[in-house]
Scaffold this active site. Structure first.
Site, PDB file in Angstrom:
ATOM      1  N   TYR A 354       0.885  -1.069   0.181  1.00 15.34           N
ATOM      2  CA  TYR A 354       0.054   0.086  -0.149  1.00 15.34           C
ATOM      3  C   TYR A 354       0.920   1.236   0.140  1.00 15.34           C
ATOM      4  O   TYR A 354       1.901   1.100   0.901  1.00 15.34           O
ATOM      5  CB  TYR A 354      -1.027   0.029   1.262  1.00 15.34           C
ATOM      6  CG  TYR A 354      -1.540   1.348   1.483  1.00 15.34           C
ATOM      7  CD1 TYR A 354      -2.586   1.681   0.460  1.00 15.34           C
ATOM      8  CD2 TYR A 354      -1.476   2.008   2.649  1.00 15.34           C
ATOM      9  CE1 TYR A 354      -3.145   2.820   0.799  1.00 15.34           C
ATOM     10  CE2 TYR A 354      -2.309   3.208   2.742  1.00 15.34           C
ATOM     11  CZ  TYR A 354      -3.177   3.666   1.742  1.00 15.34           C
ATOM     12  OH  TYR A 354      -3.946   4.952   2.024  1.00 15.34           O
ATOM     13  N   CYS A 355       0.658   2.155  -1.004  1.00 14.86           N
ATOM     14  CA  CYS A 355       1.343   3.301  -0.980  1.00 14.86           C
ATOM     15  C   CYS A 355       2.640   3.292  -1.364  1.00 14.86           C
ATOM     16  O   CYS A 355       3.255   2.744  -2.077  1.00 14.86           O
ATOM     17  CB  CYS A 355       0.968   4.353   0.305  1.00 14.86           C
ATOM     18  SG  CYS A 355       1.551   6.121   0.148  1.00 14.86           S
ATOM     19  N   LEU A 356       3.738   3.821  -0.421  1.00 16.32           N
ATOM     20  CA  LEU A 356       5.056   3.589  -0.339  1.00 16.32           C
ATOM     21  C   LEU A 356       5.410   2.030  -0.334  1.00 16.32           C
ATOM     22  O   LEU A 356       6.319   1.319  -0.715  1.00 16.32           O
ATOM     23  CB  LEU A 356       5.583   4.048   0.694  1.00 16.32           C
ATOM     24  CG  LEU A 356       5.759   5.829   0.853  1.00 16.32           C
ATOM     25  CD1 LEU A 356       6.395   6.239   1.939  1.00 16.32           C
ATOM     26  CD2 LEU A 356       5.846   6.399  -0.495  1.00 16.32           C
ATOM     27  N   LEU A 382      -1.782  -1.150  -4.100  1.00 13.73           N
ATOM     28  CA  LEU A 382      -2.747  -0.184  -3.699  1.00 13.73           C
ATOM     29  C   LEU A 382      -2.255   0.956  -3.534  1.00 13.73           C
ATOM     30  O   LEU A 382      -1.610   1.339  -2.698  1.00 13.73           O
ATOM     31  CB  LEU A 382      -3.259  -0.796  -2.260  1.00 13.73           C
ATOM     32  CG  LEU A 382      -3.696  -2.282  -2.211  1.00 13.73           C
ATOM     33  CD1 LEU A 382      -3.977  -2.906  -0.674  1.00 13.73           C
ATOM     34  CD2 LEU A 382      -4.645  -2.861  -3.045  1.00 13.73           C
TER      35      LEU A 382
END
Length: 626
Positions: A354-356, A382
């Protein structure tokens, strides 16, 4: 150079120290002579002084200015406006166009006001607010004179956008930064922020005879004292990590200096063969994917018969300043994969980020692609970017000048503080997160109870200086991963080498990872990509439980050998569906999973590097680090 010489030069030893000098043995210097004369100034000292002092002066100056400016570079700001101003000065055609725009806006506002004066009604507004601008939605803004006031403000904003943009010769990033900062400055002067210009506030004040203002003052002082004392925001006491947040039953089965690995207990008799490993972003605490019971993606996945592992990142301090991106790959993603492979040796892993954490998961998948057996059944991204060229307004603060000030600030602190990091994200949505919130709390006297997502958002973390500098410079600024120039652990990373199928989720209102940027995974990968565009923002769009009212999404799989479609063409040709993308993801995972097996209970992972001698109850200890 002697020990005393070095200490004198770097400032750790005062020039008037008492005690033996380098050449004086144990004799004390005479009180009649200055103490610093007793220290011999050698040629080596002069060379070191001449070469190191200028760099140290620059470093400390940048760090000091960075603290005063909240981590932003004033030179970057001045350079943007200088680029715009000088080009505008030598663009008489643009100046003429701006003059015509100004005259047109005056004409429109005058005609609008005259209509109101004549009939107290108009056929429509001069200018409609942008879809995301909710400041003037209350019906009271349509009454005289507030309708004219807010229309004047919106026309003024539009005028300055016309002035800043479209000047021939201005660098695109300079234009975008000047436009963004001008909009931020104008937002501070919005009539919605002024007591006597805001009809909602005036009406509420009359109705409550000023009690709303009294509550607002009390709220202001309470918020101020909480912030100064380091206490949680008001209302967040209702949420406690381990009780009603991050409370899905499980055990910490592996720990090293950087991560804790949580294995969640099964809730079904049988589970899918392949486990899921989730890498959350280290920019915040991991439990955005394990919020309250009804909003927990982890709890939903275990309820669907999956064995779920989650990484919980350490909250770094100054002592972790030298932890870089390679460490996050080796001791984070790859260490977690090794631990999951040891815990579930009979199956490949569904890796999700997710994200980073999604960017890191993609790098890990690219790294593993060089090996005969990757151990990956699939890769899920994500709200994660792998190409940072169109990274939205956050990229406005990523330039050589900006990073120079930020790197020197982080070098002095050892990390990027959560307040400094949170300030940049708040600026991206200042209308919602700063001005509208302030108006509601302090003018209207309203304090709405926070939800679980807001409680998570207030639980910030720090970023190690080296890792954050490498991430911003190599990925955001130089875009090395997308350009095929990114090396990790001594190996060149190519996303086109990934052969595991990809499931990529983006959100329509993402201000951190805009969905057209996330969509570029189609260009960079050479595998089947199932792409999802869901309603909501960067966080709320991902935390999209089944049954959430108003949620919609689009989904389509693009084979690896299909012709490329633009994001706009993909959106136009993909049907919108009601509901949560969670159901579509679990169905996609099921198709890529083997036959069910008996549920796996969490157990200690017995591999080298595990600092645990026995399991610990989830959510572990790293999540509680302040």
């Amino acid at each position: 150079m002697t020990w005393e010489d070095q200490r004198l030069m770097d400032g750790s030893l005062s020039p008037d120290f008492s005690g033996p000098t380098a050449n004086a043995g144990s004799a004390k210097p005479s009180p009649a002579s200055p103490r610093w004369l007793e220290v011999p100034f050698t040629g080596d000292m002069f060379e070191a002084f001449r070469h190191e002092l200028p760099a140290k002066l620059d470093h400390h100056a940048h760090a000091m200015v960075g603290k005063l400016m909240g981590g932003f570079s004033p030179i970057s700001v001045m350079g943007s406006y200088l680029d715009w101003g000088t080009h505008l000065l030598f663009s008489p055609g643009k100046q003429m166009q701006v003059a015509f725009k100004a005259a047109d806006k005056v004409r429109r506002l005058t005609a609008y006001a005259q209509q109101l004066t004549a009939s107290n009604a108009t056929d429509g507004l001069c200018i409609e607010p942008l879809a995301q601008d909710r400041r003037f939605r209350d019906e009271s803004w349509q009454t005289w004179p507030f309708n004219v006031i807010h229309q004047h403000f919106l026309l003024t904003q539009q005028f300055w956008h016309n002035v800043i943009t479209g000047v021939p010769g201005v660098r695109p990033q300079h234009e975008a930064l000047a436009d963004f900062l001008t909009r931020q400055a104008l937002d501070t002067m919005s009539p919605s922020n002024a007591f006597f210009l805001n009809p909602e506030v005036l009406q509420r004040t009359m109705e409550e005879r000023g009690e709303n203002l009294l509550r607002g003052v009390l709220y202001f002082w309470d918020d101020t004292f909480r912030q100064l004392s380091g206490r949680r925001p008001a209302g967040h006491e209702a949420f406690t990590v381990g009780e009603n947040l991050a409370a899905t039953p499980g055990e910490v089965v592996y720990r090293n200096h950087l991560i804790e690995l949580i294995q969640y207990a099964p809730t079904t008799e049988e589970v899918r063969l392949e486990p899921i490993l989730i890498l959350p972003a280290w920019i915040m605490k991991y439990y955005i994917l394990d919020l309250s019971a009804e909003n927990s993606l982890v709890r939903y996945l275990t309820g669907q018969g999956f064995t779920v592992f989650m990484v919980s990142w350490r909250n770094p301090g100054a002592g972790e300043r030298d932890i870089g991106f390679d460490s996050y790959l080796e001791d984070g993603a790859l260490a977690a994969l090794r631990a999951v492979n040891e815990a579930v040796p009979e199956a490949d892993v569904h890796l999700a980020g997710y994200c980073l954490g999604g960017t890191l998961a993609a790098v890990a998948a690219g790294y593993l692609s060089k090996r005969e057996k990757t151990g990956l059944a699939s890769l899920t991204l994500l709200a994660a970017q792998v190409d940072f060229e169109g990274a939205g307004e956050l990229s406005l603060f990523i330039s050589d000048s900006q990073l120079t000030f930020l790197e020197d600030l982080m070098e002095e602190q050892g990390y990027l503080d959560k307040q400094q990091m949170g300030g940049a994200f708040q600026m991206l949505r200042s209308n919602d997160l700063i001005w509208s919130r302030g108006m509601r709390h302090y003018w209207l006297g309203e304090r709405r109870p926070p939800n679980d997502l807001m409680a998570w958002n207030a639980d910030g973390t720090r970023m190690p200086a080296r890792m954050h500098a490498e991430y911003l410079r190599r990925l955001y600024l130089d875009n090395e991963l997308a350009h095929g120039r990114f090396d990790a652990l001594g190996q060149s990373i190519s996303l086109s080498d990934i052969d595991a199928p990809i499931f990529a989720v983006s959100t329509t209102k993402d201000h951190v990872a805009p969905w057209p940027s996330v969509y570029k995974i189609h260009i960079l990968s050479d595998t089947d990509v199932t792409f999802v565009l869901t309603s909501g923002g960067h966080n709320a769009g991902i935390v999209s439980k089944p049954g959430h009212a108003g949620r919609t999404f689009r989904i389509r799989t693009t084979p690896h050998d299909a012709k490329f479609q633009t994001p706009e063409a993909w959106e136009a040709e993909t049907e919108e569906q009601d509901g949560s993308w969670w159901l579509a993801w679990t169905a996609w995972l099921e198709k890529r999973s083997g036959d069910p097996v008996l549920g796996r209970q969490p157990r200690l992972v017995e591999i080298a590097g595990n600092d645990l001698t026995q399991t610990e109850k989830a959510p572990g200890s790293y999540v509680f680090q302040l």
